[in-house]
Design a protein around this motif. Structure first.
Motif, PDB file in Angstrom:
ATOM      1  N   MET A 227       0.831  -1.201   0.000  1.00 55.96           N
ATOM      2  CA  MET A 227       0.000   0.000   0.000  1.00 55.96           C
ATOM      3  C   MET A 227       0.870   1.256   0.000  1.00 55.96           C
ATOM      4  O   MET A 227       0.614   2.198  -0.759  1.00 55.96           O
ATOM      5  CB  MET A 227      -0.921   0.000   1.220  1.00 55.96           C
ATOM      6  CG  MET A 227      -1.967  -1.096   1.241  1.00 55.96           C
ATOM      7  SD  MET A 227      -3.343  -0.825   0.097  1.00 55.96           S
ATOM      8  CE  MET A 227      -4.234   0.495   0.936  1.00 55.96           C
ATOM      9  N   LYS A 232      -1.116   3.554  -2.504  1.00 57.26           N
ATOM     10  CA  LYS A 232      -2.519   3.170  -2.477  1.00 57.26           C
ATOM     11  C   LYS A 232      -3.177   3.705  -1.206  1.00 57.26           C
ATOM     12  O   LYS A 232      -2.578   3.711  -0.132  1.00 57.26           O
ATOM     13  CB  LYS A 232      -2.669   1.647  -2.535  1.00 57.26           C
ATOM     14  CG  LYS A 232      -2.053   1.000  -3.769  1.00 57.26           C
ATOM     15  CD  LYS A 232      -2.760   1.414  -5.052  1.00 57.26           C
ATOM     16  CE  LYS A 232      -2.196   0.675  -6.253  1.00 57.26           C
ATOM     17  NZ  LYS A 232      -2.838   1.108  -7.522  1.00 57.26           N
ATOM     18  N   GLY A 235      -7.836  -0.664  -0.052  1.00 57.21           N
ATOM     19  CA  GLY A 235      -7.878  -1.966  -0.679  1.00 57.21           C
ATOM     20  C   GLY A 235      -9.135  -2.725  -0.296  1.00 57.21           C
ATOM     21  O   GLY A 235      -9.555  -2.691   0.857  1.00 57.21           O
ATOM     22  N   LYS A 348      -5.803   4.953  -6.870  1.00 55.72           N
ATOM     23  CA  LYS A 348      -5.241   4.628  -5.568  1.00 55.72           C
ATOM     24  C   LYS A 348      -6.100   3.631  -4.794  1.00 55.72           C
ATOM     25  O   LYS A 348      -5.833   3.360  -3.623  1.00 55.72           O
ATOM     26  CB  LYS A 348      -5.059   5.902  -4.736  1.00 55.72           C
ATOM     27  CG  LYS A 348      -4.006   6.847  -5.300  1.00 55.72           C
ATOM     28  CD  LYS A 348      -3.769   8.028  -4.368  1.00 55.72           C
ATOM     29  CE  LYS A 348      -2.667   8.929  -4.896  1.00 55.72           C
ATOM     30  NZ  LYS A 348      -2.379  10.052  -3.952  1.00 55.72           N
ATOM     31  N   HIS A 350      -7.367  -0.243  -4.657  1.00 58.32           N
ATOM     32  CA  HIS A 350      -6.801  -1.498  -5.168  1.00 58.32           C
ATOM     33  C   HIS A 350      -7.690  -2.687  -4.819  1.00 58.32           C
ATOM     34  O   HIS A 350      -8.135  -2.828  -3.671  1.00 58.32           O
ATOM     35  CB  HIS A 350      -5.411  -1.713  -4.559  1.00 58.32           C
ATOM     36  CG  HIS A 350      -4.761  -2.996  -4.962  1.00 58.32           C
ATOM     37  ND1 HIS A 350      -4.330  -3.247  -6.245  1.00 58.32           N
ATOM     38  CD2 HIS A 350      -4.466  -4.113  -4.241  1.00 58.32           C
ATOM     39  CE1 HIS A 350      -3.797  -4.468  -6.302  1.00 58.32           C
ATOM     40  NE2 HIS A 350      -3.871  -5.012  -5.106  1.00 58.32           N
ATOM     41  N   GLY A 402      -7.229  -2.451 -11.066  1.00 60.62           N
ATOM     42  CA  GLY A 402      -6.526  -1.875  -9.920  1.00 60.62           C
ATOM     43  C   GLY A 402      -5.218  -2.555  -9.606  1.00 60.62           C
ATOM     44  O   GLY A 402      -4.865  -3.560 -10.157  1.00 60.62           O
TER      45      GLY A 402
END
Length: 402
Positions: A227, A232, A235, A348, A350, A402
């Motif tokens: 991350m 990111k 998630g 950003k 995922h 992603g």
């Protein structure tokens, strides 16, 4: 005549090949032509095929300095996070056992548990037995810090009589947990208050873990470092439609907020995913313009910097004052998802396709030799109509894998 017969045969063959070609191109049983194509009737979702580690991942394994404790380690500033009651100890022990076996035993990230009541000695003993990592609430392991009353209690501007009337309406409309005040309190806390707890004030990333969830796949890289290194923010594994009757005024209130703060909209937002009205027009209509697509937040890996941003703080405060956490059943899932879809760069966000996960009745089950105990591509163990609840194809269509 002898020449005409072969020509007719060749003509029939040509027509047959042309029909076959058209069927392969447009037929209903072919593989998806793009990530966003609807896959609910397929034996498995090909998007779940795993070919290796996530792109750009930097591994940080157990032999790279991941001893228990914060000093001398290369761990990211992160924790495993769970809101759990004493009576849910069996469920959280099962979830811990799964996640420790498949991932955290390699990295020893600390666990942080929250409760609105003191944890029992049995809870502490049994959860300590499941991990070599710290279990903590602040400065010391199992330092007792409950959720502050001002974060959990019903706010002063909520009318109790109106809440009771609204709860009855939700119950009559078969909105799950709609009549439970504690559920409304939990949704509000998970939406805009958990990251303000003193135990998390110096923590940046978290992985949310709920009781009774399952993890199926060995994950050999540090997801928190992924991350951070991949820049990111959020998630997810599962992406669903919400019940429109639980959130009829959430999008109108969001529209009011956007009119007041257009500067918070990110130029690379996911507005088409938030407002899609093609795949489930009934949902969009009943939710007054919101597709109801949301990340299922019983699993989320996130950077709390986003929740602590001015944009999200202002958005949550606007929603909180509107009262929908109590007069309707606004969950943290649609609130988090709308905010991410509007105020964050969609690149950003995922999809952790390689993390096998189940929260009844839905699955994220990759096609990988690292996964055991789930059926590849399986989305639900419930009734077949639940297949329609999968909103991942919309995310892939508008945003990508992603």
């Amino acid at each position: 005549m002898a020449v005409a017969r072969p020509l007719r045969v060749l003509g029939l063959i040509a027509i047959g090949l042309w029909v076959f070609f058209l069927y392969q191109l447009f037929g209903p049983t072919g593989s998806p032509k793009a990530p966003g194509e609807h896959v609910e009737n397929m034996d498995r979702d090909p998007n779940l095929d795993i070919t290796g580690e996530p792109e750009g991942v930097i591994l940080r394994r157990a032999d790279k300095g991941y001893a228990p404790g914060p000093e001398g380690t290369s761990r990211i500033n992160a924790t495993l996070l769970s809101l759990v009651r004493n009576e849910e100890v069996d469920g959280i022990v099962q979830a811990m056992r799964d996640l420790e076996r498949t991932w955290n035993s390699k990295f020893n990230y600390p666990w942080t548990f929250f409760n609105d009541k003191p944890f029992s000695e049995e809870f502490k003993k049994r959860t300590r037995a499941e991990t070599k990592a710290e279990i903590r609430y602040g400065r010391a392991a199992f330092e007792l810090q409950l959720i502050p009353a001002e974060h959990w209690d019903v706010p002063s501007w909520i009318n109790e009589e109106l809440f009771q009337e609204s709860a009855q309406i939700l119950k009559e409309n078969d909105i799950q947990y709609g009549s439970m005040k504690s559920y409304h309190q939990m949704c509000r806390w998970n939406s805009g208050l958990f990251y303000k707890h003193p135990a998390l004030k110096d923590t940046q990333y978290y992985w949310r873990v709920e009781p009774k969830v399952h993890f199926f796949c060995d994950v050999d890289y540090d997801v928190f470092r992924y991350m951070q290194d991949g820049n990111k923010t959020y998630g997810f594994t599962i992406n669903l439609y919400d019940a429109p009757a639980s959130i009829p005024t959430l999008w109108p209130e969001t529209a009011k907020f956007l009119a007041q703060h257009p500067e918070y909209m990110h130029e690379n937002n996911a507005m088409p995913w938030v407002t899609d009205n093609k795949r489930r027009p009934d949902h969009n209509s009943k939710a007054n313009g919101y597709s109801t697509c949301h990340f299922w937040t019983n699993f989320e890996i996130a950077d709390m910097s986003f929740w602590r941003s001015q944009a999200y703080e202002d958005y949550f405060n606007h929603l909180d004052r509107a009262g929908g956490f109590f007069y309707e059943r606004w969950g943290d899932a649609p609130v988090h998802s709308i905010a991410l879809g509007l105020f964050e760069d969609a690149s950003k966000i995922h999809w952790f396709r390689d993390i096998g996960y189940q929260h009844i009745p839905f699955f994220n089950c990759p096609n990988s030799p690292k996964c055991k105990g789930c059926v590849t591509g399986r989305f639900t163990d419930g009734e077949s109509w639940l297949m329609k609840e999968d909103c991942r194809p919309n995310w892939f269509k508008y945003v990508g894998l992603g």
